[in-house]
Design a protein around this motif. Structure first.
Motif, mmCIF file in Angstrom:
data_model
loop_
_atom_site.group_PDB
_atom_site.id
_atom_site.type_symbol
_atom_site.label_atom_id
_atom_site.label_comp_id
_atom_site.label_asym_id
_atom_site.label_seq_id
_atom_site.Cartn_x
_atom_site.Cartn_y
_atom_site.Cartn_z
ATOM 1 N N GLY A 214 44.054 66.958 13.448
ATOM 2 C CA GLY A 214 44.219 66.228 14.696
ATOM 3 C C GLY A 214 45.499 65.441 14.833
ATOM 4 O O GLY A 214 45.762 64.858 15.898
ATOM 5 N N LYS A 215 46.332 65.397 13.788
ATOM 6 C CA LYS A 215 47.597 64.672 13.879
ATOM 7 C C LYS A 215 48.507 65.352 14.901
ATOM 8 O O LYS A 215 48.598 66.577 14.956
ATOM 9 N N VAL A 216 49.194 64.525 15.676
ATOM 10 C CA VAL A 216 50.031 64.999 16.770
ATOM 11 C C VAL A 216 51.503 64.829 16.402
ATOM 12 O O VAL A 216 51.941 63.724 16.050
ATOM 13 N N PHE A 217 52.262 65.916 16.474
ATOM 14 C CA PHE A 217 53.684 65.923 16.132
ATOM 15 C C PHE A 217 54.486 66.122 17.418
ATOM 16 O O PHE A 217 54.281 67.099 18.133
ATOM 17 N N VAL A 218 55.405 65.188 17.689
ATOM 18 C CA VAL A 218 56.169 65.218 18.936
ATOM 19 C C VAL A 218 57.664 65.268 18.641
ATOM 20 O O VAL A 218 58.176 64.487 17.842
ATOM 21 N N CYS A 219 58.348 66.199 19.319
ATOM 22 C CA CYS A 219 59.814 66.239 19.255
ATOM 23 C C CYS A 219 60.369 65.151 20.171
ATOM 24 O O CYS A 219 60.353 65.294 21.406
ATOM 25 N N ASP A 220 60.827 64.067 19.576
ATOM 26 C CA ASP A 220 61.443 62.971 20.319
ATOM 27 C C ASP A 220 62.930 63.315 20.430
ATOM 28 O O ASP A 220 63.767 62.826 19.675
ATOM 29 N N THR A 221 63.250 64.137 21.417
ATOM 30 C CA THR A 221 64.473 64.932 21.398
ATOM 31 C C THR A 221 65.758 64.112 21.314
ATOM 32 O O THR A 221 66.566 64.298 20.399
ATOM 33 N N LEU A 222 65.972 63.213 22.246
ATOM 34 C CA LEU A 222 67.247 62.484 22.232
ATOM 35 C C LEU A 222 67.257 61.314 21.259
ATOM 36 O O LEU A 222 68.299 60.677 21.065
ATOM 37 N N ASN A 223 66.132 61.021 20.628
ATOM 38 C CA ASN A 223 66.125 60.117 19.480
ATOM 39 C C ASN A 223 66.271 60.896 18.181
ATOM 40 O O ASN A 223 66.295 60.298 17.097
ATOM 41 N N ALA A 224 66.367 62.237 18.292
ATOM 42 C CA ALA A 224 66.621 63.120 17.148
ATOM 43 C C ALA A 224 65.646 62.871 15.999
ATOM 44 O O ALA A 224 66.041 62.699 14.843
ATOM 45 N N ARG A 225 64.376 62.868 16.323
ATOM 46 C CA ARG A 225 63.368 62.634 15.290
ATOM 47 C C ARG A 225 62.046 63.289 15.696
ATOM 48 O O ARG A 225 61.849 63.683 16.854
ATOM 49 N N ILE A 226 61.158 63.401 14.721
ATOM 50 C CA ILE A 226 59.799 63.851 14.951
ATOM 51 C C ILE A 226 58.879 62.651 14.741
ATOM 52 O O ILE A 226 58.945 61.997 13.696
ATOM 53 N N GLN A 227 58.042 62.357 15.727
ATOM 54 C CA GLN A 227 57.087 61.268 15.593
ATOM 55 C C GLN A 227 55.675 61.834 15.425
ATOM 56 O O GLN A 227 55.324 62.835 16.062
ATOM 57 N N ILE A 228 54.899 61.189 14.574
ATOM 58 C CA ILE A 228 53.555 61.660 14.262
ATOM 59 C C ILE A 228 52.547 60.571 14.624
ATOM 60 O O ILE A 228 52.734 59.388 14.299
ATOM 61 N N PHE A 229 51.461 61.007 15.293
ATOM 62 C CA PHE A 229 50.416 60.099 15.748
ATOM 63 C C PHE A 229 49.051 60.620 15.286
ATOM 64 O O PHE A 229 48.884 61.808 15.021
#
Length: 329
Positions: A214-229
């Motif tokens: 259920g972990k959610v991985f998001v391409c935070d594009t212009l912050n050049a990172r992957i965030q996980i929730f």
């Protein structure tokens, strides 16, 4: 010594030839983890042939386009492969079990910018259109059914995925700098983020994927990172930074997870796929700019199915490339 040098050179040459004939990453003599399988541009690449009646119809009415132009979003369910094409404003639908292919220009609705797709069951697929600012429901043959989350004020929905844990539908809205969670009825459950660069904030997010837990991985594009929730929207951690070195990001735009939880990230400017473990440590990079098998020209989207087949829309090469993740077992 000269003889030994020649033998070594021959061995290296043979390794290079073997790698070229059987593309794997990392190349020999390392143990391979990713293997190139095939390229799909038109139905014939999958052994799908036109029926007799189809040939007669085309003789009378003229040929219909059957090759990809600008493939973008990918959804897979069993032997069904559903690919959006932004240049054709339609879909390519492959049914491998029936040896069947269709190219569909939806009616009565239109899809001027179909950027992403996701199956919600065996019969229905969700398609995100960034120009319409809507998510549309089609059956698995490409026939329009209804609108999902009708009336919701999307600004520019860009990516979508369905959680394998609870069937929740997660959507990124790039212009809203937010991520939304819906149930299968299209009812809003959560809103994540706002514009910014702090934990849990986004700067033009794009790709999204959800793991088995259920972990959610998001391409935070212009912050050049992957965030996980977490599945409930709690911020967990992030990884990545802006740069041009291996493991860095420029414009991460699409993301997927294999059965071992490894994270695959497609970057809009790198023409390659970077693979990280679930903690964000770089494991492997494959691909480079080009037109040969295993090379890319502006890859748009990545999808990994239950068999660990890796499907990548190689957008500006007008094709779909399929790879296989080779598990330890």
């Amino acid at each position: 010594m000269r003889k030994l040098t020649i033998i070594t050179a021959i061995a290296l040459l043979l390794c290079e030839i073997a790698w070229a004939e059987n593309l794997v990453w990392p190349p020999p003599p390392e143990k391979p983890r990713i293997q190139f399988m095939k390229t799909i541009i038109k139905p014939a690449d999958l052994g799908i042939k036109k029926s007799f009646f189809k040939k007669i119809w085309e003789f009378v009415a003229g040929d219909e386009p059957e090759s990809m132009v600008r493939p973008y979003g990918i959804a897979v369910k069993g032997d069904k492969i559903f690919i959006t094409d932004v240049a054709l404003a339609g879909f390519h639908v492959f049914d491998l079990s029936r040896n069947n292919y269709k190219i569909i220009s939806p009616k009565p609705v239109r899809v001027p910018s179909p950027l992403a797709a996701a199956f919600i069951d065996n019969e229905r697929v969700l398609v995100v259109d960034s120009v319409l600012k809507k998510i549309l429901v089609f059956d698995n043959e490409g026939k329009y059914v209804s609108e999902f989350a009708a009336g919701f004020p999307f600004q520019r929905p860009t990516a979508i995925c369905v959680s394998p844990l609870d069937n929740a539908v997660w959507v990124t809205d790039t212009l809203a700098h937010q991520v939304f969670k819906f149930n299968l009825k299209g009812e809003k459950l959560l809103i994540l983020g706002k514009r910014g660069d702090k934990k849990g904030e986004f700067n033009y997010p794009t790709g999204i994927a959800v793991g088995k837990d259920g972990k959610v991985f998001v391409c935070d594009t212009l912050n050049a990172r992957i965030q996980i929730f977490s599945s409930q929207g709690s911020y967990l951690f992030s990884f990545g930074k802006h740069g041009d070195s291996t493991g860095d990001f420029s414009h991460p735009k699409s993301i997927a997870l294999d059965s071992d939880g490894n994270v695959y990230v497609v970057d809009g400017l790198f023409d390659a796929v970077q693979i990280f473990d679930e903690k964000g440590q770089l494991l492997l990079v494959f691909g480079r700019k080009g037109v040969k098998n295993g090379e890319f020209n502006v890859p748009a989207s990545i999808c990994i199915d239950e068999k660990d087949r890796i499907l990548i829309s190689d957008s500006y090469n007008g094709r779909l490339q399929i790879f296989q993740y080779l598990r330890e077992s």
